[in-house]
Motif scaffolding. Structure first.
Motif, PDB file in Angstrom:
ATOM      1  N   LEU A  98     -12.545  -1.010  -2.744  1.00 42.05           N
ATOM      2  CA  LEU A  98     -11.880   0.295  -2.723  1.00 42.05           C
ATOM      3  C   LEU A  98     -12.860   1.434  -2.939  1.00 42.05           C
ATOM      4  N   LYS A 139      -9.682   7.935  -8.333  1.00 42.99           N
ATOM      5  CA  LYS A 139     -10.587   6.852  -7.995  1.00 42.99           C
ATOM      6  C   LYS A 139     -12.047   7.222  -8.257  1.00 42.99           C
ATOM      7  N   CYS A 174       0.834  -1.208   0.000  1.00 39.68           N
ATOM      8  CA  CYS A 174       0.000   0.000   0.000  1.00 39.68           C
ATOM      9  C   CYS A 174       0.865   1.254   0.000  1.00 39.68           C
ATOM     10  N   LEU A 231      -7.108  -0.953   2.349  1.00 42.16           N
ATOM     11  CA  LEU A 231      -6.970  -0.617   0.934  1.00 42.16           C
ATOM     12  C   LEU A 231      -7.692   0.694   0.624  1.00 42.16           C
ATOM     13  N   SER A 232      -8.912   0.814   1.150  1.00 44.95           N
ATOM     14  CA  SER A 232      -9.685   2.014   0.821  1.00 44.95           C
ATOM     15  C   SER A 232      -9.005   3.277   1.329  1.00 44.95           C
TER      16      SER A 232
END
Length: 1904
Positions: free
Chosen positions: A1647, A1603, A1543, A1578-1579
């Motif tokens: 995500l 995103k 990450c 992750l988000s």
């Protein structure tokens, strides 16, 4: 080891002889050995390191290399030599690999891949090439040459030595261990091998086992087992494989159908035989379990068998002379102990063994013997046949297999429904043993009859062959499971098997639904299929997980049949179907059949009755099928009108059903509102209905036939009983006809829910009694009702008495009374008034009871005074004396009673003598109503103050009248009649006894004494009266008792009672001097006169004698007279103590100065009596111990030691010791302590006591030892045990401890103290060095290690050795003291013992590598104290040393030293502690720096982190894999970068890059997919994501975009619209297995990436020109569409009521469809938030519904349209209709849309539509059929929109008509509702006509 030398001598000799000299010189091993000759003269090689000897160089290699780690590995060889030997051996193996390879992990007789070009084995190598076969002779000759070649080249028999002979020995050794360690089922192994064999075409593969008692091999075997198999036969490669260990050609061929496992295989036959024979394709060989005499190997060395003529004949004879021998025959001469086990295995072969074998079709087992009756094996022949009719789908097929088993006396057959389905193997479940298998194939067998079992338990799991696992499942599971070595069980924890088990539920569900639904059989026949459900739990936990998954999946299927009045079968999900209570099914069956048609229209589908049975509970419970709701029954009973439409018998059954289930089911439901209760109000009336809720306040009465008229007539009389209603006769008759239990059940239930009684006349009377409400007229009528019911026989006598209990009565004031103490007759007829007057609580009857009357509607008459007799008998009305006395005072008794009234009172008391109330009795006893006589005069007194005299003592009282007058009952007045009431007089309190008269006289005298003192004459009169009574032999006790306790006698201490007074005499003179005794006053009475009445005085309690009266002296003792007592006084008191136990006397003496000592008078506690022999210690402190003066008291005082001790005098030596010890303690604990002279005096006294004959007191001795009285050189006083008597050996220890030496200086004890050495030692003083270790260790001080010389340290260690020699353990306190840093080490400076290491050369370290103790500093003597050093904490253990070296390693910067330490830690298997304060560091050799563990990883597979993390594999050599593993296990160094590392890497890429390479992107996302990384981590880390661009596949890289601007293409149509924009998430093209697109999309959604279908905004463009629209020629809204929609809406699970369905259908049929030539389009807008842009795309539509206009605009269909266009049109039409119809239920739009689309494509064909609806379990109820017919009739189309209100209006009208005659109030309410509904209906009608006019205007404009 010596046994190995002997057994391998011959082999090693040949081995040595075969090694050329050049090879011998090149072998590195010879550099480290020397040749020698052992004791037997044999040449051996000896190890230069440890001296061990071996035969041959091969064993020596193993010894030096350390490969045999148990016993033979050399422990002295250096690591460098060991590594070089191992490397040399590996090089030699590589050189010889082309010749032969031994793979211990491979199976039986198959060659390993890759041996050479000749021996390579492909997937087809198992099949033998078909070539022209040579003749049998040539074949046998070629086979024999092949065997000779194997023996020569592989086993060195007659040839050169094989370099891998040692490996073969080890392999055979492992085979032997494995063979006999595992529980192998040899029979299954042979069947498995036969299944893997190849068979000629056109042949049914067969396998036959024949056992015979003939020894056809002439080996002495008790029995022989022959195996016949018609396979193709053994090939050369098969033979080479069977002559090896672990060589398998099956490797890589699992997917081609091979079922064998790597394991024992064919060699399992050695479990039952020592010499197996094989005859196949010219080969005729055997193997031997015993080692070969030529090579020393067993099991795998083939021997050629020369056939003798009889062998072939015997084989043919046993097989059967009528048929040729199969290609392969295996002969197994059985071991003697294996014959019975083999027969048992053969007899137990399961008939289903062939069920899942694809090749073998026939299996037979038999025993060959001359007489078949002597056979001991259960013969069997098994044949399998497959039904050729198969049903196939994409991944599954089904078929039927028939198994036949022919045994000796029976033949059985069973069919099995087989379901075979494939599933792709998941990556996470792959294992090396199945690496080539891509699909799991699961087969399920469902036995359609009783399974074939031969009486044994049937296995539930097969791995082609049966296992021993019994699953408790009613079906059989077959799959390619991985089994245990014994083939008996499946390894359930294996991840391969777990993957199969995960697929098993889906396979079962597919098979089960096919069995159930894809058949036309009746519903009742499907029940047997449901028996295949795994209802029972398995004994295996993993299989229960499968069972639960099957249950979950099957419950989601539409699989359960429901009740339907049609012939069509309907299936539903278990959660949608309900069960009924069996009793209710019985009721429904007895009801009209028409009632069952709508049974499923009450909100839930009802399970088919053939299924809904108790015997099916286990299956239905497994499906979680629940009963219908309790509310359903109320709906069904009311909706089907069951109560009125069934017979009375069935009606009773309904009541029983409701009663039994009320508490559990119906208590809180609408069942209370259902009309259930039948009743009528009057005789001959119509039966009415009422619900439980509305029945109250009525009471339902059940009356016997004989009592019915009587009670109904009287019920009219009593208005308070108007709510009593009666059960209809027919219902009562039906109730009486049922069983007693049933009737009781109904009565119990009704009694709880309504007021219901089974009424008799008695019970009716009781109910009537509760409702009289104190109405005096009703109360009188109630009495008449009871009187006449009794007289006419409706009430028995017992019932009458019960009914009269608690009966209310009316008193003479007309007031109703319910409780009285008695009922009395009127005053004019009674005697009670003259005696008692009117009393509260008594009831005088009302005169109305005496009058006549008419009752019960004129049917009953009562005469005047007729009721009085009834009231006397049953109400107990009466008069005195029958009447019970009241619990109250009688006023007339307060004064004189007339004689007749007195006798009436006494008679009243006699009549109720056992129950006289307390208050009444008190008034009798206390009232002055009884006449008495006293001294000739009479008076009225209370009975309690009167006497009834008798002749025996009456004259005595008269003589004693001088003292007091006594009142006697006047007998002359009452006469003799009074004598009959003596008991009543006693009850009233009259006294009859002489004793009572005496007590009365005494009490009267004492009352006089209370007012004034008795005179001298009175006292003498009392004494004379007592003497007179004694003389007349009458007891004076009562008289004495009455006066004894009163103070009337004068004494020296004043007036007092006679008790305690003393009559004075000379004996009391001495006592009078020390106490105040109450002597009788001689001055008043005169001593001589009183002496004449001693006996009378004694009776009164006066003391007249002196002896034994010490207590009297003590009780009157005066404590103030006890000081300075004379000798006689003291002796008198001691005598009193001896005779009494008087604690007050003792306490008084203790507190007084009563004892004379040489020092004056002292208290007893201060005095001692000395003992000359034992009190010498008192001379030490001679001023503190006073002794009693025996010269003052004389010798007599010594006889009172016990008494003296009681008052506190010290008389015992022990007490004297205690006093001395107390004094000694005071002196010793004082600030000044004992002086020098005191101490020496104590020692002198101690020496004297020790020399005497008396035993020294323990307490005194303890005080000598424990008290601190010895002065030490430390300047304080200490106890002897804490002191040391100094001498020279203590000198060296002064430097390390502060020791307490006794001060022998001149200032204190001087050298004279040494003269008491013996005494000091006995007292505990330490006088020797070895005994003073505790002193040393307690005072030890090692604060500064630099001040401790080596000699001091060694002396301290010597002291430690003293403790160890004595077996004592070092205390924790001592260990804490020596834990300071005082030991010098090589690491520099001083360290504590726990931080020091004892150097060991074997650790492979240098002294400077760690904190090892500096031996040079301490000298050679240090080695003598190794044990002592270890005891105090120095580390010599390798494990503990690891931690110290691990901590010390960070102080190094030398890579070599660090490397040595790391390798040591690795060998020690050291691991960093989890709670370590530091995370640790790793040395990076190339950078020469320490790196934090958190920045290190072992490996970087994706090569992404080279510049971000310290990848250890980049810094350490490839041969340091062990060290890399050590870093991972010891320091928890991550083996690979973590999720957070990835990450963080992505975060950096987002900040520094716009594009990523394809490798970076694939590697990164593959990691996330591979490890299933999801969640917040992750988000939070991603703000930009890769997107799909046209140049993504080129070298331009992959673009990163915000995103929020990236979307998932979940809608392919939308994807085509926006395909030109870079807005869709990236995925690799072409796809790669490691990066599944499905899982990648799942991560994107985690995500926060949104589906494009949820983000696009749609806007439909308006039509610009509506003048060209045309009405559709044929309406698209037809009956078929309406029927389909209506069937969809009628689904009970949707809960759409009839009213709502009618409204929806009305809006649908009123819809107009218009054609337009204008293009109908929709705009799709996609917003990109970060860019602030909007992407717009247009899409053409063929249809649109304008809801406001009620019109659908559609593009006209053309005949030229292709199939795609037609499908597009159908899809659009279905979506429009579904969205319009279900506008309020978006969740149902998609389901309805799919149905409409399918129906549209078949043009709403009736048959097709019917099939479609049945397949989806859709149906239209009868009540909805009218909506369809009405919808398409011209008359009804205009009124359909107001249909719901119209139906409600009509329904309310019917209700009004039905209930009009029952309740006017309800009529008004229903009429009001009717008017309201009518107004709504009219409003809807007006709205509809306005809408119709508007539509006409629109239509006309369109035509224009």
């Amino acid at each position: 080891m010596e046994t190995n030398i002997v057994s391998n001598t011959k082999q090693e000799k040949s081995s040595q002889g075969s090694i050329p000299s050049s090879s011998r010189k090149q072998d590195l091993t010879w550099d480290y050995v020397s040749e020698a000759v052992d004791s037997k003269g044999k040449k051996v090689t000896a190890c230069n390191f440890c001296g061990k000897q071996y035969v041959g160089i091969s064993s020596m290699k193993q010894h030096l290399a350390g490969l045999n780690q148990s016993k033979t590995a050399c422990k002295e060889v250096s690591p460098e030599v060991r590594d070089s030997i191992i490397k040399s051996m590996e090089e030699n193996k590589e050189k010889t690999k082309e010749k032969i390879v031994v793979d211990l992990e491979m199976n039986d007789y198959e060659v390993k891949d890759g041996q050479s070009s000749q021996q390579s084995c492909t997937s087809q190598s198992r099949k033998r090439k078909r070539e022209t076969r040579p003749g049998k002779e040539n074949m046998a000759e070629s086979a024999k040459q092949h065997i000779d070649r194997i023996r020569r080249t592989k086993f060195s028999i007659g040839g050169e030595e094989n370099p891998l002979t040692e490996d073969l020995h080890q392999a055979v050794k492992n085979l032997s261990a494995e063979l006999y360690a595992k529980d192998v089922h040899f029979l299954m192994e042979l069947i498995q091998n036969a299944e893997d064999n190849e068979y000629p075409e056109g042949v049914d593969p067969s396998l036959e086992f024949v056992i015979t008692s003939d020894d056809i091999t002439a080996t002495g075997a008790p029995a022989t087992l022959l195996i016949f198999n018609n396979e193709k036969g053994f090939s050369d490669k098969n033979i080479e494989s069977i002559c090896s260990v672990g060589r398998s050609t099956k490797k890589g061929n699992r997917k081609n159908g091979y079922i064998g496992e790597k394991g024992i295989g064919f060699k399992s036959v050695f479990l039952i035989t020592s010499q197996p024979y094989i005859f196949s394709n010219g080969y005729q060989i055997r193997f031997n379990e015993s080692p070969c005499s030529h090579c020393g190997l067993g099991y795998i060395v083939p021997e050629w068998v020369d056939q003798h003529p009889s062998l072939l004949v015997d084989i043919q004879r046993i097989h059967g002379s009528g048929s040729p021998l199969p290609t392969t025959t295996i002969i197994l001469p059985l071991k003697s102990d294996k014959v019975d086990p083999v027969k048992q295995q053969l007899s137990n072969v399961h008939p289903e063994v062939l069920l899942f074998l694809s090749k073998i079709k026939n299996l037979s087992i038999r025993e060959h013997c001359q007489d078949p009756n002597l056979s001991t094996v259960n013969s069997i022949g098994i044949i399998t046949e497959t039904d050729l009719v198969k049903r196939k789908s994409i991944d599954a097929e089904s078929y039927t297999i028939i198994l036949s088993a022919n045994e000796t006396d029976s033949e059985k057959q069973c069919s099995y429904y087989m379901w075979r389905q494939k599933f792709p193997v998941k990556q996470e479940n792959r294992v090396e043993r199945r690496a080539e298998v891509q699909d799991w194939v699961i087969t399920l067998a469902f036995p359609l009859a009783e399974r074939l079992s031969r009486g044994h338990t049937s296995p539930g799991i097969y791995a082609f062959l049966p296992t021993e696992m019994v699953t408790n499942f009613p079906f059989i599971i077959q799959a390619d499971f991985i089994l245990s070595s014994s083939r008996e069980t499946v390894v359930l924890d294996d991840k391969w098997n777990q993957g199969i088990l995960n697929c098993l539920p889906l396979a079962f569900v597919n098979a089960f639904t096919t069995l159930v639904k894809k058949t036309d059989a009746p519903i009742s026949t499907l029940l047997s299929m449901f028996r295949f459900l795994p209802v029972k739990q398995s004994s295996y936990a993993k299989l229960n997980v499968v069972r639960d998954s099957i249950r979950e999946r099957i419950c989601a299927e539409e699989i359960v049949p429901s009740v339907s009045h049609l012939k069509q079968r309907f299936f539903h999900k278990p959660c949608e179907v309900g069960r009924l209570i069996p009793a209710f099914w019985d009721i429904l069956e007895k009801a009209r059949r028409g009632l069952l048609q709508n049974i499923s229209s009450h909100g839930v589908y009802v399970l088919d009755s053939s299924f809904d049975r108790k015997e099916n509970d286990d299956v239905l419970n497994f499906l979680s099928l629940r009963e219908v709701s309790n509310e359903w029954y109320s709906k069904c009973i009311q909706g089907c009108d069951l109560v009125t439409s069934v017979s009375e018998t069935t009606y009773v059954e309904i009541l029983v059903f409701i009663a039994k289930n009320w508490e559990a089911r119906f208590k809180n439901t609408n069942m209370v509102k259902v009309p259930l209760i039948k009743y009528h109000v009057q005789k001959g009336g119509v039966s009415l209905l009422s619900s439980l809720e509305e029945f109250n306040p009525r009471t339902l009465c059940l009356v016997a036939e004989k009592n019915h008229s009587w009670l109904v007539d009287w019920n009219c009389e009593f208005g308070c009983m108007s709510d009593c209603v009666f059960l209809p006769h027919a219902t009562r008759k039906a109730l009486n006809a049922c069983s007693a239990d049933t009737a009781a059940e109904i009565r119990k239930w009704l009694s709880e829910k309504v007021t219901w009684i089974d009424v008799s006349v008695s019970l009716y009377a009781q109910c009537l009694l509760k409702n009289l409400k104190k109405d005096k007229r009703l109360v009188v009528a109630y009495a008449h009702f009871l009187h006449h019911s009794i007289s006419k026989g409706f009430l028995s006598d017992d019932e009458a008495k019960k009914c009269c209990q608690g009966m209310p009565l009316v008193d003479n004031y007309g007031i109703v009374k319910t409780s009285t103490s008695g009922v009395i007759v009127p005053a004019s007829a009674g005697k009670w008034v003259s005696l008692t007057g009117r009393q509260e609580g008594y009831l005088e009857l009302w005169e109305e009871y005496m009058t006549s009357g008419v009752f019960a509607g004129g049917g009953v008459r009562s005469k005047q005074r007729e009721l009085l007799g009834f009231l006397k008998e049953y109400a107990k009305a009466g008069d005195i004396p029958e009447l019970a006395p009241p619990d109250a005072a009688v006023p007339s008794l307060s004064g004189a009673l007339q004689k007749q009234n007195a006798f009436l009172l006494l008679e009243w008391m006699k009549s109720h003598k056992d129950s006289l109330p307390p208050k009444f009795l008190d008034s009798v006893r206390g009232g002055s109503w009884l006449r008495t006589k006293m001294n000739g005069s009479y008076d009225y007194r209370p009975p309690s103050q009167s006497f009834y005299n008798t002749s025996s003592w009456g004259s005595v009282l008269k003589n004693a009248s001088v003292l007091v007058d006594v009142p006697l009952v006047d007998k002359s007045f009452y006469g003799k009649k009074i004598e009959s009431y003596t008991e009543e007089l006693k009850t009233a309190g009259v006294m009859f006894e002489f004793s009572e008269a005496c007590a009365f006289v005494g009490s009267h005298l004492m009352s006089l004494a209370g007012t004034s003192s008795l005179s001298r004459e009175n006292v003498f009169s009392i004494l004379k009266f007592i003497r007179s009574l004694r003389e007349k032999l009458l007891s004076p006790d009562d008289f004495i008792t009455s006066i004894k306790g009163h103070s009337w006698l004068k004494t020296s201490c004043g007036d007092m009672s006679p008790e305690g007074a003393v009559l004075f005499s000379e004996e009391w003179k001495a006592a009078s001097l020390i106490s105040e005794i109450p002597f009788v006053d001689g001055d008043v009475y005169g001593e001589p006169e009183m002496s004449g009445f001693k006996e009378e005085l004694k009776l009164l309690g006066v003391v007249v004698e002196f002896p034994n009266n010490h207590s009297l002296i003590v009780s009157h003792l005066k404590p103030e007279k006890l000081n300075y007592l004379a000798p006689d006084a003291m002796i008198l008191l001691l005598e009193c103590m001896r005779n009494l136990s008087s604690q007050p006397l003792v306490d008084s003496l203790r507190s007084s100065q009563c004892l004379k000592t040489k020092g004056g008078y002292k208290t007893p506690a201060e005095c001692f009596i000395s003992d000359p022999d034992q009190t010498c210690f008192l001379t030490v402190f001679d001023d503190v111990f006073p002794l009693i003066d025996e010269g003052f008291y004389g010798s007599r005082v010594s006889s009172y030691k016990k008494e003296l001790e009681q008052i506190g005098v010290v008389v015992q030596v022990e007490e004297a010791v205690k006093a001395f010890v107390r004094t000694l303690k005071q002196k010793a604990t004082s600030s000044s302590g004992l002086t020098r002279d005191n101490a020496l005096s104590l020692l002198s006294c101690y020496r004297k006591l020790m020399g005497s004959d008396h035993k020294l007191s323990e307490e005194l001795l303890e005080s000598y030892k424990e008290l601190q009285w010895l002065q030490t050189k430390l300047g304080d006083f200490r106890a002897p045990k804490e002191c040391i008597l100094f001498y020279s050996e203590w000198e060296p220890l002064r430097l390390v401890a502060n020791l307490p030496f006794i001060d022998d200086s001149v200032k204190w004890y001087g050298k004279s103290i040494h003269s008491y050495k013996k005494e000091l030692k006995s007292l505990g003083v330490t006088v020797e060095l070895k005994q003073g270790m505790d002193h040393l260790f307690s005072s030890l001080s090692l604060a500064d290690g630099s001040c401790i010389t080596p000699s001091s340290a060694l002396s301290l260690l010597k002291c430690v050795s003293f403790l160890i020699e004595d077996g004592r353990k070092l205390t924790q306190e001592f260990l804490n003291k020596v834990s300071v840093r005082w030991l010098k080490t090589h690491a520099g400076g001083y360290k504590s013992p726990e931080e020091c290491l004892w150097f060991e050369k074997s650790w492979g370290l240098e002294p400077c590598d760690g904190p090892f103790i500096d031996e040079k500093y301490y000298g050679s003597k240090l080695k003598l104290f190794k044990k002592e050093l270890i005891e105090i904490g120095v580390v010599d253990d390798q494990g503990k040393a690891s931690q110290l070296l691990a901590e010390h390693v960070y102080s190094h910067s030398d890579s070599d030293a660090i490397s040595r330490i790391y390798r040591f830690l690795s060998r020690s298997e050291w691991k960093q502690e989890k709670d370590s304060s530091s995370s640790g560091r790793i040395w990076i050799p190339s950078d020469e720096k320490w790196a934090d563990v958190s920045s290190c990883v072992v490996r970087d597979k994706d090569k992404l982190f080279g510049s971000h993390l310290n990848v250890l594999e980049n810094h350490y050599k490839s041969d340091d894999d062990d060290l890399l593993d050590f870093f991972s296990s010891a320091f928890d160094v991550r083996t690979a970068p973590s999720v957070r590392d990835y990450c963080a890497l992505w975060k950096e890429w987002e900040e520094t890059k716009d594009r990523l390479s394809n490798h970076e992107c694939c590697a990164f996302w593959s990691f996330l997919v591979r490890y299933g990384i999801y969640g917040n981590i992750l988000s939070e880390s991603f703000s930009r994501l890769p997107v799909k661009t046209p140049d993504s596949s080129s070298d331009g890289g992959i673009l990163l975009s915000s995103k929020s601007d990236v979307f998932i293409a979940d809608d392919l149509l939308l994807k085509d619209l926006f395909i030109g924009s870079s807005v869709f998430v990236w995925y690799p093209t072409p796809s790669i297995p490691a990066l599944s697109q499905t899982k990648l999309m799942e991560i994107y959604r985690t995500l926060g990436v949104k589906d494009i279908s949820k983000c696009v905004e749609t806007a439909e463009a308006k039509l610009t020109d509506r003048t060209k629209v045309k009405k559709q020629e044929t309406s698209m809204i037809g009956p078929g569409l309406v029927r389909l929609v209506l069937g969809f809406l009628s689904d009970p699970s949707l809960k759409i009521e009839a009213e709502e369905r009618s409204t929806i259908i009305g809006s649908l049929v009123s819809l107009n469809v218009l054609h337009t030539p204008e293009t109908i389009s929709t705009d799709y807008t996609l917003t990109l938030p970060s860019k602030g842009e909007k992407l717009v795309a247009k899409s053409k539509k063929v249809m649109r519904w304008e809801r406001e206009e009620g019109v659908v605009y559609a593009e006209k269909m053309k005949k030229t349209w292709g199939k795609r266009k037609v499908l597009e049109y159908a899809t659009c039409f279905a979506e429009v209709i579904a969205k319009g119809v279900m506008s309020g239920r978006e969740d149902l739009i998609e389901r309805l849309s799919e149905l409409v689309k399918m129906a549209y494509l078949v043009e709403f064909d009736e048959e097709a539509l019917e099939f479609l609806m049945k397949s989806k379990n859709l149906q239209v109820y009868e009540e909805d059929e009218k909506l369809i017919t009405d919808a398409f009739s011209p008359k009804e189309k205009l009124t359909l929109v107001m249909q719901p209100e119209k139906l409600l209006y009509e329904h309310s009208t019917e209700i009004i008509k039905k209930t009009k005659n029952e309740n006017d109030a309800k009529n008004v309410e229903f009429a009001s509702k009717q008017q309201s509904l009518k107004r709504k209906c009219n409003q809807h009608t007006e709205q509809h006509f306005r809408l119709s006019k508007k539509l006409q205007v629109i239509h006309s404009s369109h035509r224009t």
